[in-house]
Scaffold this active site. Structure first.
Site, mmCIF file in Angstrom:
data_model
loop_
_atom_site.group_PDB
_atom_site.id
_atom_site.type_symbol
_atom_site.label_atom_id
_atom_site.label_comp_id
_atom_site.label_asym_id
_atom_site.label_seq_id
_atom_site.Cartn_x
_atom_site.Cartn_y
_atom_site.Cartn_z
ATOM 1 C CB CYS A 94 -0.957 -0.003 1.198
ATOM 2 S SG CYS A 94 -0.130 0.183 2.780
ATOM 3 C CB CYS A 98 -2.412 -2.112 4.381
ATOM 4 S SG CYS A 98 -1.297 -3.312 3.627
ATOM 5 C CB CYS A 116 2.358 -2.162 6.627
ATOM 6 S SG CYS A 116 1.064 -1.169 5.879
#
Ligand code: IVH
Length: 693
Positions: free
Chosen positions: A425, A446, A440
């Site tokens: 992402c 995401c 992340c």
């Protein structure tokens, strides 16, 4: 019953006219089909195996001489019953557990010591252990009632497996009937497997038929047993070893070795070599011997299992989590091989962890083709000096994901650079202080995290929704059919469109909707596990469910626990081995708005059953909180705890005003003082045992 022709000499096949051959072949087919049904479905054969084989051989001879007579439904081409649509589920009367693993000599000496300690038997007094090979196959439970095989089930999640009765009936080394001295109810637990030679032959045949090639004998056995069409299973060279019992209507023996002997008398094959041993040293010697013999043993072993021989001791030792305290599997060392890293990719998991994975030049490691290995995290890459193009040694042990052992040709200049962005992402990827994992920060935006969470949600150990595999979840996510777990239970809305999908149809859509419906009711522990809370595996989910009992209560308590230092947080932190870091992750999960919405949505769709406490004996002390202190003389500390828990007590580790009894052994110290201060009743070990008698 078919009229049985008196045995008469058949004319040689070469002397038959085409017409005679056709007539006899059709006659033989009818007979074989009739006997197949008696044997495979009714379990009531009327002729011996040898007589059956003679009939079949005659048909094969005729079909070989007159191949135009072969029909697709000839018993030479198919055996057994009609294919099933799906396997029925079977609840195990006694759960099928797994074994703890030992990887080193030290693990084994620790195991032996733990057993002594728990039973309170001095190290100098020998305890017998039965050692036997650990077979690398699939575990299966065979249920006999009044001496007849009535049901066979796979292990599944240990509580519930799949009904594979028809398939197991086609296994030649499984007795269909037991001698008179077998108990009326008898469940034999064991392993379905394939020898290495049979596996090779099977793969050759598969290759010729342009069918699937199996990676190893275990996969071959699994693929063959889990066949909806038992006529396929019947053609596969499966075998069965018995090594334990489930439910029995009467005791079979008082030792593990006695059970082995009985199983063998009743016609089961049992794993060999096996031996009763009396010390850790002897056990380790035996392990080395079996390891050395391994290449000469006809089937794959992945270690040696040690079981406390006395069933009385086994009962006292009981279970911890999902494995018995009285047994361990001592694994053989991992198999290694050398290959090249073609590429390093980054996978994003359901909690946002970035995991580097090496894509390898495919290589055979101990019978399994390996094309990927995990590199764990950034530090591991640095430690091992991994880079794209490196020659490496990899290893695999049993089902464990293959690992990189070391780089053969290090080159620090080429070292792989860990990304600082999520490859899925583009959000920033950060590493918290003191943590190995890089995560992340994209959270809900995401897609990788969302898809992984969904995959986990439907997986076998969570909601177990058949027909929603990884690939389909990803497709449904991309097409916005499933964006959140609740959408799974609203799939019906899309039924029309789904039926139009390529490769789908009325039947597959109906099957999928049916398997979704079946899961609309779920136990609290599975529900918690399915949520995919960081660090919360099956065992922790079960502990949470057992502690909070209902989803409503869990949510209320988690809300309260969000206040730092609150009593609710303390309570969570104190459950089993949950501990601070896990407690924080759990609280953070329930505090997040999106997660709250997901749960709210699911509550509308599902019936979430309160935790069903395993039956404990109702006793005078049920519901009491007890604490043990000092040296106990009649039981080890762990046994005393387990015993109290089985009587329905909560066992605490420190004395508080909630403690009902402090059970004090020899040399009790500060807890005794604390109990006196708080007015908690103190009992001697004998008084306690008298009380719970
Ligand atoms: S005894 C309470 N004996 O290994 C469990 N298990 O990793 C009693 N296995 O689920 C199991 N060979 O499927 C036992 N000789 C043996 C075995 C054996 C293979 C399997 C079994 C078990 C798994 C645990």
């Amino acid at each position: 019953m078919l009229p049985r022709r008196k045995s008469q000499k058949e004319p040689p096949v070469s002397g038959l006219s085409a017409l005679e051959a056709a007539s006899e072949a059709s006659d033989l087919r009818a007979k074989l089909k009739y006997h197949d049904i008696l044997y495979h479905q009714k379990d009531a054969p009327e002729i011996s195996d040898a007589e059956y084989d003679t009939l079949k051989k005659r048909l094969i001879d005729i079909e070989t001489a007159f191949p135009e007579l072969i029909t697709p439904d000839s018993p030479t081409q198919t055996v057994g019953a009609k294919p099933l649509k799906e396997f029925a589920k079977v609840r195990h009367a006694v759960p099928m557990l797994s074994l703890s693993n030992s990887f080193s000599d030290e693990d084994v000496t620790d195991f032996v010591e733990r057993v002594h300690k728990f039973l309170n038997i001095p190290a100098a007094t020998a305890i017998e252990f039965l050692a036997e090979p650990k077979i690398d196959g699939l575990s299966c439970s065979l249920r006999y009632e009044k001496g007849k095989l009535v049901q066979a089930a796979t292990r599944g999640d240990g509580e519930e497996g799949e009904d594979v009765t028809q398939n197991v009936r086609t296994i030649k080394t499984v007795p269909h009937a037991l001698p008179k001295d077998a108990p009326d109810i008898l469940e034999v637990r064991g392993e379905v497997y394939m020898t290495r030679a049979d596996f090779q032959k099977l793969n050759q045949a598969q290759e010729r038929a342009e069918e699937k090639i199996f990676a190893n004998p275990r996969n071959g056995a699994a693929g063959s047993l889990r066949q909806l069409d038992s006529s396929i299973t019947a053609k596969r060279p499966l075998r069965f070893f018995g090594y334990a019992l489930g439910e029995t209507s009467e005791p079979v023996s008082d030792t593990q070795d006695g059970i082995r002997k009985k199983l063998s008398q009743w016609g089961f094959e049992v794993p060999a070599p096996a031996k009763v041993l009396k010390s850790a040293d002897d056990i380790l010697k035996f392990h080395a011997q079996v390891y050395a013999q391994r290449p000469d043993i006809a089937y794959d072993l992945d270690g040696v299992v040690y079981k406390v021989n006395s069933l009385d001791y086994q009962k006292r030792l009981g279970f911890i989590s999902r494995s018995p305290r009285w047994a361990t599997a001592h694994k053989f060392p991992a198999e290694q091989a050398e290959t090249v890293i073609n590429k390093i990719i980054i996978q994003v998991g359901r909690t946002g962890t970035l995991t580097p994975v090496a894509e390898l030049e495919p290589i055979n490691v101990g019978g399994v083709m390996v094309s990927r290995a995990t590199l764990h995290n950034e530090d591991e890459i640095g430690r091992k000096g991994v880079y794209e193009g490196a020659r490496i040694i990899i290893q695999r042990a049993g089902d464990v994901i293959p690992q990189v052992v070391r780089v053969v040709n290090p080159n620090p200049k080429k070292l792989f650079r860990f990304p600082d962005k999520c490859p899925e992402c583009g959000s920033k990827a950060v590493r918290e202080e003191d943590e190995a994992a890089t995560r992340c920060t994209g959270g809900l935006i995401c897609p990788a995290q969302a898809v992984e969470r969904l995959k986990h949600f439907v997986s076998r150990t969570a909601f177990d929704i058949e027909g929603l595999g990884d690939k389909i979840i990803k497709e449904f996510w991309d097409e916005k059919i499933i964006q959140t777990p609740g959408d799974i239970f609203r799939l019906e809305k899309h039924a029309g469109a789904l039926k139009e999908r390529e490769g789908w149809g009325e039947l597959s859509v109906n099957n999928l909707l049916e398997s979704v419906e079946k899961r609309r009711t779920i136990g609290l522990d599975r529900f918690i596990y399915a949520l995919g809370i960081r660090q919360v595996g099956q065992a922790t989910a079960k502990k949470l469910a057992a502690h909070y009992e209902s989803l409503g209560n869990l949510l209320t308590q988690m809300k309260a626990a969000a206040t730092p230092g609150s009593a609710a947080f303390q309570e969570l932190d104190n459950i089993g081995d949950i501990g601070l870091s896990m407690a924080e992750d759990i609280v953070a999960f329930f505090a997040e708005k999106h997660n709250q919405e997901v749960i709210k949505d699911l509550r509308q769709e599902l019936t979430i059953k309160d935790f069903a406490r395993p039956k404990t004996v109702q006793s005078a002390v049920t519901g009491k909180t007890v604490v043990f202190t000092g040296k106990l003389s009649r039981m080890g500390r762990e046994e005393a705890k387990a015993h109290a828990e089985s009587l329905g007590c909560k066992v605490g580790s420190s004395v508080s005003k909630n403690t009902d009894y402090l059970i004090a052994g020899e040399d009790a110290g500060s807890k005794l003082k604390k109990a006196a201060e708080l007015g908690v009743k103190v009992l001697s070990e004998d008084e306690w045992l008298e009380m719970v008698k």
